[in-house]
Each structure stands twice: as structure tokens, then as C-alpha cells.
Design a protein around this motif. Structure first.
Motif, PDB file in Angstrom:
ATOM      1  N   ARG A  37      79.837   8.514  65.439  1.00 36.02           N
ATOM      2  CA  ARG A  37      78.384   8.747  65.434  1.00 36.02           C
ATOM      3  C   ARG A  37      77.944   9.437  66.717  1.00 36.02           C
ATOM      4  O   ARG A  37      77.049  10.290  66.689  1.00 36.02           O
ATOM      5  CB  ARG A  37      77.633   7.452  65.224  1.00 36.02           C
ATOM      6  CG  ARG A  37      77.738   6.984  63.771  1.00 36.02           C
ATOM      7  CD  ARG A  37      76.945   5.759  63.542  1.00 36.02           C
ATOM      8  NE  ARG A  37      75.650   6.169  62.993  1.00 36.02           N
ATOM      9  CZ  ARG A  37      74.807   5.321  62.450  1.00 36.02           C
ATOM     10  NH1 ARG A  37      75.095   4.033  62.405  1.00 36.02           N
ATOM     11  NH2 ARG A  37      73.671   5.748  61.971  1.00 36.02           N
ATOM     12  N   GLU A  40      76.117  12.481  65.377  1.00 41.41           N
ATOM     13  CA  GLU A  40      74.666  12.259  65.341  1.00 41.41           C
ATOM     14  C   GLU A  40      74.262  11.110  66.270  1.00 41.41           C
ATOM     15  O   GLU A  40      73.884  10.036  65.807  1.00 41.41           O
ATOM     16  CB  GLU A  40      74.210  11.991  63.907  1.00 41.41           C
ATOM     17  CG  GLU A  40      75.050  10.939  63.190  1.00 41.41           C
ATOM     18  CD  GLU A  40      74.734  10.811  61.704  1.00 41.41           C
ATOM     19  OE1 GLU A  40      73.703  11.329  61.239  1.00 41.41           O
ATOM     20  OE2 GLU A  40      75.527  10.161  61.020  1.00 41.41           O
ATOM     21  N   SER A  82      71.266   8.752  65.790  1.00 39.32           N
ATOM     22  CA  SER A  82      71.242   7.791  64.685  1.00 39.32           C
ATOM     23  C   SER A  82      71.755   6.409  65.085  1.00 39.32           C
ATOM     24  O   SER A  82      71.699   5.477  64.276  1.00 39.32           O
ATOM     25  CB  SER A  82      72.074   8.317  63.516  1.00 39.32           C
ATOM     26  OG  SER A  82      73.461   8.229  63.820  1.00 39.32           O
ATOM     27  N   THR A 142      71.766   2.811  66.319  1.00 41.51           N
ATOM     28  CA  THR A 142      70.685   1.826  66.285  1.00 41.51           C
ATOM     29  C   THR A 142      70.940   0.667  67.239  1.00 41.51           C
ATOM     30  O   THR A 142      72.073   0.421  67.661  1.00 41.51           O
ATOM     31  CB  THR A 142      70.536   1.262  64.864  1.00 41.51           C
ATOM     32  OG1 THR A 142      71.737   0.546  64.536  1.00 41.51           O
ATOM     33  CG2 THR A 142      70.296   2.369  63.841  1.00 41.51           C
TER      34      THR A 142
END
Length: 177
Positions: free
Chosen positions: A125, A129, A132, A134
Motif C-alpha cells: 500500500r 497508494e 489509503s 488507515t
């Protein structure tokens, strides 16, 4: 993986490099006797070579377990497509005693161990990205016992992989070059 291409840049030596690159290559050759294809080619840019050497040295002080680091690297390089880097990280994983099954799972961005799978997923991730990621994902990693330092180290592992993989792809360096 991409088809094999010819190297786009020549490899430099301390004699053919200029300025800061000559100095960096000279120091490396003096210390190690030789340098690899990537380092000899990176010498076209003293900024890239110096940055690579500094980040590589800094990441040797990472707290993240070396086996986990190699599995994250395998996952990232599988996605990035640098065959030269992927081969290097697979060889390193084998030398650390990781099984072919674990290496294969890393190439699929997972692991049989849920805690390692979570770190691999973080690494991919960060690569694809990073926006994104969390709070829940970071909390899950903490729940597996990872420290904030180890979680942060994944960003460094990915950054080093992006630098080396992208450079090798642009320079046309492939396994066996």
C-alpha cells in the motif's frame, strides 16, 4: 516481467566517472574491491548514487526484522517489475532461510503468518497508494506487536525498493547484465 532490454547507460569506473561519482566509486572499490552493475551505472548521477548509498546505509539500522524486510521487498519488486531487484531479494530471502512457499506467498503480497501478511500489505500500500493507509491498519500492526519504528521502517524499505527498481528499469538493467 518486462521483456529483456539492453542496458541504456554504460557502467562507470573510478577512472571513467567524474567529480563526486569518481570519489564515491573510488571509495567503494577501495573498500569492497568491486561494485555491482547498478552502482556502476548509478554513477552517472552523483545525486542518485549518493542518495542510494546513504539510504541503503541508513536502512541497515532499521529495527524491522530482516526476513520481513525481504518479504516486503519481494512483494514490492513483484509489482514494480524489476527482475534484477526481485532476483536479489529472493536470493537474500533464501539465504535467511525463508522457504520457497513463503517467497511465493510474498510474490502474491501475502504470508501464511497473519502478522507478516499485514506488514507485506502495508508495504504494497505504501508503494501503490500511501494515502489509503488507515488508522485501523496501523492499529492492527501494533496489535501484532510491531513498534512504530518497525512500521515506519517499512516506508524506508519501500522507498529504497522504488529507487533501485525504478533506476534499474530506466537504465535497462536486467538479471544477468
Amino acid at each position: 516481467m518486462k521483456e529483456s532490454i539492453m542496458p541504456r547507460f554504460s557502467q562507470l569506473t573510478p577512472a571513467s566517472a567524474v567529480g563526486a561519482s569518481r570519489d564515491l566509486l573510488g571509495e567503494l572499490v577501495e573498500r569492497h574491491g568491486t561494485v555491482g552493475d547498478m552502482v556502476a551505472t548509478m554513477a552517472h548521477s552523483p545525486a542518485v548514487l549518493g542518495g542510494y548509498l546513504q539510504l541503503s546505509k541508513a536502512m541497515r539500522r532499521a529495527k524491522l526484522d530482516r526476513k520481513v524486510s525481504e518479504l516486503v521487498s519481494i512483494a514490492v519488486q513483484t509489482q514494480q517489475g524489476c527482475g534484477m531487484c526481485l532476483r536479489s531479494h529472493i536470493d537474500a530471502a533464501r539465504s535467511l532461510g525463508l522457504s520457497e512457499n513463503e517467497i511465493s506467498r510474498a510474490q502474491q503480497s501475502t504470508s501464511h503468518d497473519p502478522s507478516i501478511a499485514a506488514m507485506i500489505q502495508l508495504g504494497t500500500r505504501v508503494y501503490r497508494e500511501p494515502a489509503s493507509i488507515t488508522d485501523a491498519q496501523v492499529e492492527e500492526l501494533r496489535g501484532f506487536g510491531y513498534s512504530d519504528r518497525e512500521i515506519a521502517d517499512v516506508v524506508g524499505v519501500v522507498a529504497l525498493n522504488v529507487l533501485t527498481g525504478a533506476f534499474n528499469l530506466v537504465a535497462g538493467l536486467t538479471p544477468g547484465d
